[in-house]
Scaffold this motif. Structure first.
Motif, short mmCIF file in Angstrom:
data_model
loop_
_atom_site.label_atom_id
_atom_site.label_comp_id
_atom_site.label_asym_id
_atom_site.label_seq_id
_atom_site.Cartn_x
_atom_site.Cartn_y
_atom_site.Cartn_z
N THR A 282 65.90 -22.25 3.78
CA THR A 282 66.91 -23.13 4.36
C THR A 282 67.98 -23.29 3.28
N ARG A 283 68.82 -22.28 3.16
CA ARG A 283 69.70 -22.09 2.02
C ARG A 283 70.39 -23.35 1.49
N PRO A 284 71.15 -24.10 2.25
CA PRO A 284 71.82 -25.22 1.57
C PRO A 284 70.88 -26.38 1.25
N LEU A 285 69.73 -26.42 1.91
CA LEU A 285 68.81 -27.54 1.72
C LEU A 285 67.50 -27.03 1.12
N ASP A 286 67.14 -27.56 -0.02
CA ASP A 286 65.90 -27.16 -0.68
C ASP A 286 64.81 -28.16 -0.31
N LEU A 287 63.80 -27.70 0.40
CA LEU A 287 62.73 -28.58 0.87
C LEU A 287 61.56 -28.67 -0.10
N ALA A 288 61.53 -27.84 -1.13
CA ALA A 288 60.42 -27.85 -2.08
C ALA A 288 60.25 -29.21 -2.77
N ARG B 211 64.03 -27.01 -15.96
CA ARG B 211 62.98 -26.26 -16.67
C ARG B 211 61.62 -26.94 -16.52
N LEU B 212 61.63 -28.25 -16.38
CA LEU B 212 60.39 -28.98 -16.21
C LEU B 212 59.84 -28.88 -14.79
N LEU B 213 60.71 -28.96 -13.79
CA LEU B 213 60.27 -29.06 -12.41
C LEU B 213 60.25 -27.73 -11.65
N ASN B 214 61.03 -26.74 -12.07
CA ASN B 214 61.03 -25.46 -11.34
C ASN B 214 59.68 -24.76 -11.32
N PRO B 215 58.85 -24.81 -12.37
CA PRO B 215 57.52 -24.20 -12.24
C PRO B 215 56.66 -24.86 -11.16
N ILE B 216 56.94 -26.11 -10.84
CA ILE B 216 56.21 -26.78 -9.77
C ILE B 216 56.81 -26.42 -8.41
N TYR B 217 58.13 -26.31 -8.35
CA TYR B 217 58.82 -26.03 -7.09
C TYR B 217 58.73 -24.57 -6.65
N ASP B 218 58.73 -23.64 -7.60
CA ASP B 218 58.83 -22.21 -7.26
C ASP B 218 57.71 -21.71 -6.35
N PRO B 219 56.43 -22.03 -6.59
CA PRO B 219 55.41 -21.54 -5.65
C PRO B 219 55.60 -22.08 -4.23
N ILE B 220 56.10 -23.29 -4.12
CA ILE B 220 56.33 -23.87 -2.79
C ILE B 220 57.53 -23.22 -2.14
N ARG B 221 58.55 -22.90 -2.92
CA ARG B 221 59.74 -22.21 -2.38
C ARG B 221 59.38 -20.85 -1.81
N ARG B 222 58.39 -20.19 -2.41
CA ARG B 222 57.98 -18.87 -1.89
C ARG B 222 57.31 -18.99 -0.54
N VAL B 223 56.66 -20.10 -0.25
CA VAL B 223 55.93 -20.29 1.00
C VAL B 223 56.84 -20.82 2.10
N LEU B 224 57.75 -21.72 1.76
CA LEU B 224 58.62 -22.34 2.75
C LEU B 224 59.68 -21.35 3.25
#
Length: 93
Positions: A66-72, A50-63
């Motif tokens: 890579t399903r098994p590996l999360d690069l965000a 809950r703390l880190l997903n708001p930071i990761y989500d915008p980057i996940r939309r751009v990247l």
């Protein structure tokens, strides 16, 4: 160091620590060292998400996906290191 740079460095240091804990915890959960059935593990994991997903989500939309590996987290991790080492020293006194 000016107060704004000190505050920014403190925030980025705390974020850096939480990201390290989140990354190590994800490895331990994936290798089944930690069990999500344990209430304390589940609470810490969901709290970190809950703390880190708001930071990761915008980057996940751009990247790319890579399903098994999360690069965000890696991108944010490199960004935090870059800001702490390159941008903060440039803030005028």
């Amino acid at each position: 160091m000016p107060p704004i740079a000190t505050l920014l460095d403190l925030i980025l240091s705390v974020l850096f620590f939480f990201m390290i804990v989140h990354i190590i915890m994800s490895w331990l959960i994936n290798f089944q060292v930690l069990n999500m059935g344990q209430p304390i593990v589940a609470q810490i994991w969901y709290g970190m998400n809950r703390l880190l997903n708001p930071i990761y989500d915008p980057i996940r939309r751009v990247l790319p996906d890579t399903r098994p590996l999360d690069l965000a987290p890696l991108v944010v991790f490199i960004g935090v290191i870059w800001v702490r080492s390159s941008i903060i020293p440039l803030i005028p006194v």
